[in-house]
Design a protein around this motif. Structure first.
Motif, short mmCIF file in Angstrom:
data_model
loop_
_atom_site.label_atom_id
_atom_site.label_comp_id
_atom_site.label_asym_id
_atom_site.label_seq_id
_atom_site.Cartn_x
_atom_site.Cartn_y
_atom_site.Cartn_z
N UNK A 299 0.85 -1.18 0.00
CA UNK A 299 0.00 0.00 0.00
C UNK A 299 0.88 1.24 0.00
N UNK A 300 0.49 2.22 -0.79
CA UNK A 300 1.20 3.49 -0.88
C UNK A 300 0.22 4.60 -0.54
N UNK A 301 0.64 5.52 0.32
CA UNK A 301 -0.18 6.68 0.67
C UNK A 301 -0.95 6.52 1.95
N UNK B 92 -5.17 3.94 -7.52
CA UNK B 92 -4.87 2.90 -8.51
C UNK B 92 -4.64 1.58 -7.78
N UNK B 93 -4.86 0.51 -8.51
CA UNK B 93 -4.55 -0.84 -8.03
C UNK B 93 -3.82 -1.54 -9.17
N UNK B 94 -2.53 -1.75 -8.98
CA UNK B 94 -1.67 -2.24 -10.06
C UNK B 94 -1.15 -3.63 -9.71
N UNK C 248 3.02 -8.91 -7.93
CA UNK C 248 3.10 -7.91 -6.88
C UNK C 248 1.89 -6.99 -7.06
N UNK C 249 1.06 -6.85 -6.02
CA UNK C 249 -0.13 -6.02 -6.09
C UNK C 249 0.10 -4.79 -5.22
N UNK C 250 -0.12 -3.61 -5.81
CA UNK C 250 0.13 -2.35 -5.12
C UNK C 250 -1.12 -1.48 -5.20
N UNK C 251 -1.63 -1.08 -4.03
CA UNK C 251 -2.75 -0.14 -3.95
C UNK C 251 -2.20 1.23 -3.59
#
Length: 819
Positions: free
Chosen positions: A205-207, A265-267, A278-281
């Motif tokens: 998770x970012x942010x 975003x969800x990448x 790799x899943x990044x929200x």
């Protein structure tokens, strides 16, 4: 012709499609084959202006010439027209029935030469290990006896790959092949290379500043792949699941004050070895809001604003929660329905004040248009009859639309226990004042053949076999045949219930049973009971019902010998306390032998729970009375009261308060027999063994008054037990099927007939009965586990108030049987 078929068909479908490569197209289509043949053999120029005498069809095998001619854009007698001929060729190709079509003019005839597409004989899947053929057969369009086309085969390839993608296998490859058979038939073969499972290497998770990555991972469905988590299916990458995770995160933040939260975003990034993602929200949390001013505006006469505002579960200064707005609308809709407004239109106007970090809400309440129910549709009931579901509806076709009654209908249908999920939705009818109500049910298995074995700390080994059908023939009937055995109980019973006896709103049923109860260790008696019971019941109002019962029971009670320790000797001498020559023969011996009990009773039920299975608000109350003596040899009146209050709390907690009380008294000169008294403990009073509380025989030294030996429990004529329980969700994955609860049990048991309290003189010692009716209490923790071997319950209890002679039980392990 055979050579043309091989070139067009086999060349067209021999291909490889792979998601990893992102490509996979058939190398030829029917139009391509036609174009290639025309280029290889250019058609000779046809004479113009010559009238067509007749149409001749060649090469057809299954399709009638008249059918082929009907697709042509030119008819006998017409002059030859190249544009209309070309349009006819395209029309024939568009049917999907032909691999090749040529049209030429010969001596005044229009000759149509066709090569038919083959017919599929079988659809075969090879190389599958993790999926069943049924999983793919439901997805592909190719079917036996359907026409084969290259385009359809390629479409099925993509559908199969999509199935594997949803199962987490993004490296799956599918190669379609055809095997030629006689009579222009083929076997269509899909060769599958499943490849490895594409897992989730990590979720980042970012942010996020307020909640940690670990906390947010607990809110989403997608989980990190782990070698020990082989029961999970959510540890592979699925784009659809990712969208659901975005919504879960939004709800989590929205219900904790962050009304501006959004997922930027969800990448998903594939690892270099193409095995995991790799899943990044990336999230934007925003600021935290509180509820500000809450107002209700309405012009309805019978619905004052103060009444509606009292139903709103929102308070100024509390942290903003988005779900409370929906709860407020539901609550006000319910209040409006109770005062006669079946249809109200409630619009929340939400105003965010970022400067003061508050959310002001105004609920605009107006009377909606009067709408009538045009039709009630039942969907999803493949087995259950429509009338069984409609019996639970509180509205009928032609009634005014009423959300309160529809919600009550959903609860009643869910309470039947036949369905996993019940939803009630409305849609527009044929006119503006008409509405169609659709009841959608998801059926669950209602039949069960169960073999169970377990161990209980109170009953030692338990064995149980039963055949149960809760929805017999889809009519809602209940049938159960059960046999069970343990150290204390051996039981055989047959039970049947018809929910609508003779088509009326009356239930009826019967019970046949044989029960042998062994209380030799607890109370020095054992009993064999055989009986027949008849039951009926009906609703007296929306929330109350009345049940009537009649039972005819034969009991055979045997009193055990008494063992006394003389002068603290190790050896004990048996005494036949029921010997007629025994001068101290207790009156309990008068209850030995066979007796017939004729029992008539009723039960009055009042149920205001919101859900029958796991209530989160409301209460239920049951009063029952049974009178014995209308025939038979036993006379008593038994009264019992049971009730509970339920309250749902945030985060899955639930508080419950229950009270159970009863009293039995003999009449006509009869005392209450020991096997008709109340015995409490074990599951009915945690912290104490079965029959561990209440009146008990005590062997007392006459000289010192000290208790030499604790004797048998003799039961009581009155009891009262209260329970406070808090259900606690455990911080474990749902797949573990574990639940917990904190409890406090408080109660008492006693009041035996005076004849049963008479002391027995044994020389230097006396056998007395302690019937002090003192208060007992125990607190502890319960753990529930729906294990693969059956439901299991663990109780850890600490008695807080007790008598010295009570039999305590700090740990209890038992199976829980549900029907």
């Amino acid at each position: 012709m055979r050579q043309v078929l091989r070139d067009v068909v086999l060349g067209a479908v021999t291909c490889v499609a792979s998601v990893g490569a992102g490509t996979g197209a058939l190398v030829a289509t029917a139009e391509d084959a036609h174009a290639q043949q025309n280029r290889a053999q250019p058609a000779a120029p046809q004479p113009a202006g010559v009238a067509i005498r007749r149409i001749v069809v060649e090469g057809n095998q299954r399709i009638e010439p008249a059918t082929i001619s009907s697709y042509l854009q030119i008819r006998p007698g017409d002059t030859y027209d190249a544009e209309r001929v070309d349009l006819s060729i395209k029309t024939l190709f568009a049917t999907g029935l032909f691999a090749d079509v040529q049209i030429a003019q010969r001596d005044g005839d229009l000759v149509v030469s066709v090569i038919e597409n083959p017919v599929i004989n079988r659809v075969i899947f090879e190389g599958m290990r993790t999926l069943d053929e049924e999983d793919l057969e439901d997805e592909v369009q190719a079917r036996p006896r359907s026409v084969f086309t290259a385009a359809r085969a390629q479409g099925d390839v993509q559908r199969i790959i999509e199935v594997y993608r949803r199962a987490g296998r993004f490296a799956a490859q599918v190669t379609p092949q055809v095997r030629e058979l006689d009579q222009n038939r083929v076997d269509l073969i899909f060769e599958v290379d499943e490849g490895p499972v594409t897992g989730v290497r990590d979720v980042n998770f970012i942010g996020n500043r307020v909640f940690s990555d670990r906390r947010l991972r607990d809110q989403i469905v997608t989980t990190k792949s782990s070698w020990w988590n082989f029961f999970q299916s959510n540890d592979n990458y699925d784009p659809d699941r990712l969208e659901y995770d975005r919504e879960q995160l939004r709800q989590y933040y929205n219900n904790r004050g962050y009304a501006d939260f959004r997922v930027v975003s969800a990448v998903a990034e594939l690892t270099p070895d193409q095995r995991d993602f790799f899943i990044t929200f990336t999230v934007d949390e925003g600021i935290r809001y509180e509820f500000g001013e809450v107002k209700v505006q309405t012009e309805l006469n019978r619905l004052p604003e103060a009444l509606l505002l009292a139903a709103v579960p929102i308070r100024r200064g509390n942290v903003f929660r988005g779900d409370l707005i929906e709860d407020a609308i539901d609550a006000m809709t319910y209040v409006a329905g109770t005062v006669g407004y079946a249809n109200v239109d409630i619009t929340p106007v939400v105003e965010r004040d970022a400067a003061n970090q508050v959310v002001n809400i105004t609920f605009e309440v107006n009377e909606g248009p009067r709408v009538f129910i045009e039709r009630i549709d039942i969907v999803g009931n493949n087995r259950t009859l429509d009338r069984v579901i409609r019996q639970g509806m509180r509205v009928s076709e032609g009634d005014a639309f009423n959300r309160v009654l529809l919600d009550r209908s959903r609860q009643r249908i869910q309470a039947l226990g036949f369905f996993k999920e019940v939803t009630v939705e409305e849609s527009d009818g044929s006119q503006p004042d008409r509405s169609v109500v659709t009841v959608t049910v998801e059926e669950e298995s209602t039949g069960e053949l169960a073999f169970a074995a377990g161990y209980s700390s109170s009953e030692s080994f338990l064995f149980d076999v039963s055949i149960t059908e809760r929805n017999l023939r889809g009519r809602g009937q209940f049938l159960r045949l059960r046999a069970s055995s343990s150290q204390q109980r051996q039981q055989l019973d047959l039970r049947f219930t018809e929910p609508r006896f003779m088509g009326r709103e009356v239930s009826a049923g019967f019970d046949l049973y044989s029960l042998r109860t062994d209380f030799l260790d607890q109370s020095s008696f054992e009993n064999q009971s055989t009986g027949l019971g008849l039951r009926t019941g009906f609703q007296t109002s929306e929330h109350t019902s009345l049940g009537l019962t009649y039972s005819l029971i034969q009991d055979d009670t045997q009193i055990a010998n008494l063992f006394v320790d003389h002068d603290n000797n190790i050896n004990t001498a048996p005494i036949d306390q029921c010997d007629p020559l025994n001068p101290n023969r207790p009156l309990l011996c008068d209850q030995e032998g066979s007796f017939i009990t004729s029992l008539l009773g009723y039960s009055l039920n009042w149920d205001r729970r919101n859900e029958a299975l796991r209530a989160t608000r409301g209460f239920d109350l049951q009063l029952s009375q049974d009178v014995a003596g209308l025939g038979g040899a036993v006379n008593y009146l038994r009264t019992e009261l049971q009730g509970g209050v339920y309250y749902g709390l945030p985060a899955g907690f639930r508080a419950t308060a229950r009270l159970n009380a009863g009293y039995i008294m003999g009449w006509g000169g009869d005392d209450v027999r020991i096997n008709d008294r109340f015995f409490k403990g074990g599951s009915s009073f945690r912290g104490f063994d079965v029959a561990g509380v209440g009146p008990r025989q005590l062997l007392v030294d006459d000289a010192t008054g000290n208790i030499v030996q604790e004797g048998d429990a003799i039961g009581g004529n009155a009891y009262a037990i209260g329970t406070l329980q808090l259900d606690v969700p455990l911080p474990l994955p749902e797949s573990f099927s574990l639940g917990g609860a904190l409890f406090l049990d408080v109660g008492t048991l006693g009041v035996v007939d005076s004849a049963s309290r008479q002391p027995i003189d044994l020389g230097a010692q006396s056998l007395l009965v302690d019937d002090s009716l003192s208060l007992r209490a125990a607190a502890g923790v319960s753990i529930y586990w729906d294990s693969p071997f059956g439901p299991v319950q663990f109780d850890f209890a600490e008695p807080l108030a007790f008598e010295d002679f009570d039999r305590q039980q700090e740990f209890r392990f038992s199976t829980r049987t549900q029907f």
